[in-house]
Design an enzyme around this catalytic site. Structure first.
Site: not given
Ligand code: GAL
Length: 669
Positions: A415, A478
């Protein structure tokens, strides 16, 4: 003059503002002196749904004075497209009036379309109103009516700058006051038939593995126990456990092996082709499983993950092809955290990443999950910190990949998060770099580790995600970071149109997880705010999209309805179709859309969608997806034939619902 306006406009309840002012008919309370006035802003606006922010009272969406056509309004609601609000009416005399438009603050940006529906019939349609356009006045006689639905659409071009004002919006009524009401929520009906006691082998028909990598696959099958599992045509090096259905071992020789999986019980036998490709490509079908994020967010623990694995077996999800139990963010150390469970040394003396106290023994955890015939995934960021502020892999990429492999993980979500701080920019080469690097490192590990790119679609990741070694890539932000989950599901799901050419076996577009069942929403664990029909739409659309199917709700609180949504084998067969061709939109109307996906057996999976607020008849024309003549149509959710149809198939689709069918006769395998 007054009569002129009436003639021209009252049929749509829309009157040009300047004309109304000139005609002196803009003061309903004066006109109806016995009526009580109720300003829209004084009503309960909690039931309003809106794609951005929440409705503002007597102010615009960014808290400025409501201003339309240079005129400032003391009363009104500052909304934002896409907006809906339902109002219950008593049937007694009542008038709704408002002046509507895009607030002057957008300086000629934004475009919206205001609509009002009375008892299911369209009564007002403003047409497209852009920032800078003259506002329009609405005046609706609601005597005898029982429901008013106020809508602001995005005029088909997305919601940017759609600051939609309901200026001076008011009801002038006698009798019981109008009241806002929640969106209708139909009763949740499980359409998925209960699995037959006879055996049925489910799950993917293709499986990729690298030479000599540990192989683990549990034959998913429903039917009465005890079941005896076997397989024919397996490559050398693999064996099946007849009792558990687990195939394990490893294969040295590259090649394509057309095996058959077999499940047998007292009532019969089921066989399913299973092509094992020993080569360089993993995830020949979209991965399926569970991810901790929308259930636990930053609270996730070892215990929760074990419980999720237990539930994947107990609920039977494993028998329908679900295999990954994945930990999202928040398992590592959180620098500067005051929580003793999360603080500590981020890395050991050799620089190897540590888990926090909520995950006391990662190897024991992956062993536990593997012993159930399941796989497991972990999460990291190429940046110094993850999105939730935990330690990331920056400058420790090699060590972390090795650590994940040693721990026994089978999947990595990588990520972007804080990477921007160190990437030196967002040019394509900089976006690609950390993913190229990590995929190259993963390839050197002895285990197969599926790589999921998460960077929210930057730089059109779908165009290069495969080249940098990704097995899937999130295409957007998200799905759960929205004020309206339904809106977000639609925006992201329908927004995948056009990305289909970039997906295929081993490389999938990822529109994010399934936020159904019990999830963390608005700060608490609660049932998904999606209506049952929206949930059917969600899962059907994800199947058409060949999307990774990751349930992200609470596995330990899986209710029967949610389970029925997740375990419909005919729907999952669409998602897992071996051809791997992602579907696309083939027709779009005002509130209706038809999406279609080519399947390996020559049939098409076709979703008839209604994104609107009232039931609508949707027609899927066979020619739109390359079919002609008379074709059999099968209802995928109900798993039964609907009939034979010539040239097209039509169905009335409920509000936010779907009719999901298979069109055509399957060619024999
Ligand atoms: C976001 C991601 C989510 C989750 C989150 C955790 O950037 O898109 O799916 O993983 O971080 O902090």
């Amino acid at each position: 003059m007054r009569d002129e306006f009436r003639k021209a406009n009252t049929m749509r309840g829309i009157l040009p503002l300047a004309a109304l002012l000139a005609a002196g008919i803009l003061a309903p309370s004066r006109a109806q002196s016995t009526a009580t006035t109720l300003w829209l802003e004084d009503m309960d606006l909690a039931p309003a749904s809106q794609s951005y922010g929440r409705p503002h009272i007597r102010k615009t969406i960014i808290d400025k004075p409501i201003t339309l056509g240079g005129r400032v309004f003391d009363h009104g609601v500052g909304a934002h497209a896409r907006f809906t609000l339902r109002v219950r009416l008593s049937g007694s005399p009542c008038r709704f009036s408002s002046i509507v438009g895009v607030d002057d603050e957008t300086v000629k940006l934004g475009s919206v379309r205001f609509k009002a529906t009375v008892d299911g019939k369209l009564a007002v349609d403003s047409g497209v109103l852009k920032g800078g356009d003259a506002p329009k006045a609405i005046s609706l006689n609601l005597a005898g009516a029982h429901e008013l639905l106020l809508v602001v659409g995005d005029a088909g071009d997305g919601i940017a700058y759609d600051h939609a004002d309901w200026a001076d919006a008011r009801f002038d009524y006698s009798g019981a006051p109008p009241e806002t009401v929640a969106e209708p929520r139909e009763v949740a009906v499980s359409l998925t038939p209960k699995p037959s006691p006879k055996p049925r082998v489910n799950g993917p028909k293709a499986f990729g593995v690298r030479p000599n990598a540990p192989f683990l696959y549990t034959i998913p099958a429903t039917g009465r126990l005890p079941m005896n599992y076997s397989a024919s045509g397996l490559p050398k090096g693999l064996k099946v456990d007849a009792k558990t259905g687990r195939i394990s071992g490893c294969v040295a020789a590259r090649g394509t092996y057309n095996a058959t999986l077999i499940a047998r019980n007292a009532l019969g036998v089921s066989k399913r082709p299973f092509r094992i490709v020993v080569g360089d490509t993993l995830a020949l079908t979209p991965p399926m499983g569970w991810n901790s994020w929308y259930c636990f967010l930053n609270r996730v623990t070892d215990k929760d993950v074990r419980a999720a694995a237990d539930a994947m077996v107990r609920t039977g999800m494993i028998d329908h092809g679900y295999s990954y139990v994945n930990i999202d963010d928040c398992w590592a150390i959180k620098p500067n955290s005051s929580d003793p469970a999360l603080s500590g040394e981020p890395r050991d003396a050799e620089g190897r990443i540590n888990s926090n106290k909520r995950f006391p023994d990662m190897k024991a955890l992956t062993d536990y999950i593997h012993a159930k015939g399941l796989k497991t995934g972990i999460y990291s960021s190429p940046g110094p910190l993850t999105c939730a502020g935990f330690v990331g892999s920056y400058q420790h990429e090699e060590q972390d990949a090795r650590r994940f492999s040693d721990w026994g993980f089978d999947f990595l979500k990588y990520d972007w998060c804080s990477m921007t701080q160190v990437s030196g920019g967002l040019e394509l080469s900089k976006l690609e770099k950390p993913y190229r690097q990590m995929s190259a490192i993963l390839k050197r590990q002895p285990r197969d580790i599926v790589l999921n790119l998460c960077q929210y679609g930057m730089g059109d990741v779908w165009k290069w995600g495969r080249d940098v070694g990704g097995n899937s890539w999130r295409t957007t932000g998200d799905l759960g970071a929205a004020t309206s989950l339904a809106d977000s599901m639609y925006a992201i799901g329908l927004g995948q149109n056009g990305l289909e050419k970039w997906a295929g076996p081993g490389h999938w577009n990822d529109p994010d997880y399934l936020l159904i069942g019990t999830i963390t929403w608005e700060g608490a664990m609660r049932p998904t705010p999606l209506t049952p029909n929206e949930q059917y739409t969600y899962v059907s659309l994800w199947a058409v999209l060949a999307a990774p199917m990751f349930f992200s709700g609470d596995m330990t609180r899986l209710d029967a309805f949610t389970l029925s949504l997740l375990t419909n084998d005919e729907v999952l067969d669409v998602d897992l179709d071996r051809l791997g061709r992602q579907g696309r939109r083939v027709w779009k109307g005002e509130d209706a859309q038809v999406w279609a996906r080519f399947l390996e057996d020559g049939t098409r999976a076709v979703a008839l969608l209604n994104t609107g607020e009232a039931p609508v008849k949707v027609t899927a024309r066979f020619a739109d997806f390359g079919m002609r003549g008379t074709q059999p149509v099968r209802d995928l959710w109900r798993q039964r034939a609907v009939g034979r149809f010539n040239g097209s198939y039509s169905a009335v689709v409920p509000r936010h619902g779907v009719v999901f069918v298979k069109v055509g006769s399957p060619a024999h395998e």
